[in-house]
Design an enzyme around this catalytic site. Sequence first.
Site, PDB file in Angstrom:
ATOM      1  N   HIS A 119      34.861  29.758  42.761  1.00  0.00           N
ATOM      2  CA  HIS A 119      33.793  30.389  41.946  1.00  0.00           C
ATOM      3  C   HIS A 119      34.059  31.711  41.555  1.00  0.00           C
ATOM      4  O   HIS A 119      33.879  32.091  40.319  1.00  0.00           O
ATOM      5  CB  HIS A 119      32.443  30.557  43.038  1.00  0.00           C
ATOM      6  CG  HIS A 119      31.372  31.163  42.143  1.00  0.00           C
ATOM      7  ND1 HIS A 119      30.150  30.851  41.895  1.00  0.00           N
ATOM      8  CD2 HIS A 119      31.023  32.681  42.515  1.00  0.00           C
ATOM      9  CE1 HIS A 119      29.393  31.513  41.249  1.00  0.00           C
ATOM     10  NE2 HIS A 119      30.030  32.924  41.521  1.00  0.00           N
ATOM     11  N   GLU A 120      34.761  32.598  42.549  1.00  0.00           N
ATOM     12  CA  GLU A 120      35.102  34.070  42.112  1.00  0.00           C
ATOM     13  C   GLU A 120      36.176  33.855  40.947  1.00  0.00           C
ATOM     14  O   GLU A 120      36.287  34.753  40.146  1.00  0.00           O
ATOM     15  CB  GLU A 120      35.456  34.826  43.469  1.00  0.00           C
ATOM     16  CG  GLU A 120      34.563  35.022  44.425  1.00  0.00           C
ATOM     17  CD  GLU A 120      33.218  35.500  43.772  1.00  0.00           C
ATOM     18  OE1 GLU A 120      32.052  35.491  44.229  1.00  0.00           O
ATOM     19  OE2 GLU A 120      33.112  36.326  42.803  1.00  0.00           O
ATOM     20  N   HIS A 123      35.032  34.066  37.621  1.00  0.00           N
ATOM     21  CA  HIS A 123      34.588  35.204  37.114  1.00  0.00           C
ATOM     22  C   HIS A 123      36.034  36.129  36.635  1.00  0.00           C
ATOM     23  O   HIS A 123      36.079  36.674  35.482  1.00  0.00           O
ATOM     24  CB  HIS A 123      33.921  36.213  38.382  1.00  0.00           C
ATOM     25  CG  HIS A 123      32.363  35.729  38.447  1.00  0.00           C
ATOM     26  ND1 HIS A 123      31.641  35.362  37.536  1.00  0.00           N
ATOM     27  CD2 HIS A 123      32.037  35.492  39.821  1.00  0.00           C
ATOM     28  CE1 HIS A 123      30.498  35.029  38.253  1.00  0.00           C
ATOM     29  NE2 HIS A 123      30.741  35.250  39.535  1.00  0.00           N
ATOM     30  N   HIS A 129      27.639  33.856  35.618  1.00  0.00           N
ATOM     31  CA  HIS A 129      27.002  32.838  36.344  1.00  0.00           C
ATOM     32  C   HIS A 129      26.286  32.075  35.380  1.00  0.00           C
ATOM     33  O   HIS A 129      25.853  32.266  34.016  1.00  0.00           O
ATOM     34  CB  HIS A 129      25.909  33.501  37.152  1.00  0.00           C
ATOM     35  CG  HIS A 129      26.692  34.096  38.414  1.00  0.00           C
ATOM     36  ND1 HIS A 129      26.052  35.254  38.988  1.00  0.00           N
ATOM     37  CD2 HIS A 129      27.405  33.438  39.083  1.00  0.00           C
ATOM     38  CE1 HIS A 129      26.782  35.513  40.026  1.00  0.00           C
ATOM     39  NE2 HIS A 129      27.685  34.618  40.184  1.00  0.00           N
TER      40      HIS A 129
END
Lengths: 168, 76
Positions: A119-120, A123, A129
């Site tokens: 997930h990170e 980014h 998101h």
Amino acid sequence: YKTFPGNPRWRNKYLTYRIDNYTPDLPQAKVDEAISKAFMVWSDVTPLQFKRVFRGDADIVVAFARREHRDGYPFDGRGNTLAHAFAPGKGLGGDAHFDEDETWSEYNHGVNLFLVAAHEFGHSLGLAHSNVPGALMYPTYSYVNPKTFRLSEDDKRGIQKLYGRKSA
Amino acid sequence: FPAQLKPHSWNSIDLESVKTYLDKFFPLLRKTDSQSLEERIKKMQRFFHLTVTGTLNAETKEIMNQPRCGVPDIAD
């Protein structure tokens, strides 16, 4: 999916990462493996390639930290915020930080490092998101078995919007 | 009409926690922005596909208590 305002992304398809430190919760080899697999989630569907470096500059720096850790966004102890990352750019840009007050785990007891890292790194590569439940870039954590994890179509569309598809 | 919801009808802890959550994950992008707490809660409820009520109901609290990423949900 959403990208950050101005669509920041890396211009280079070959990105480097450095693991700055380790959590005592997992053997170092398990951390290395989880981080490497988390990058593969994105390199499997784009032309991006990730190379680990052990010293010197890196596009993406991975670090475990607790509370205030010199980026202006202090962690908050156990629970709540688990990790955060910065959009592509110089300096802190692309870096991913993991809250050392969590219990990081390879499976489902504690917080799964692979899932949060994947997930990170979304980014780190320029994705914001998503509000699609079940997407990897959905803001809240929920465990899925890493062995059967599949990137959602929403995430795939988002990252390919930024970097294109993986050539066959 | 419409009558403004009176935040003080929530306890102060709830009020504080919802403001902290909204400031962190649904920040007002400009200092000059002025949105009522109710509007800000509605924005969060829309993002998470919750029932849009503008009040701190159980399902909204449940989302706020879930472990999550520290990056804001409004990409600024």
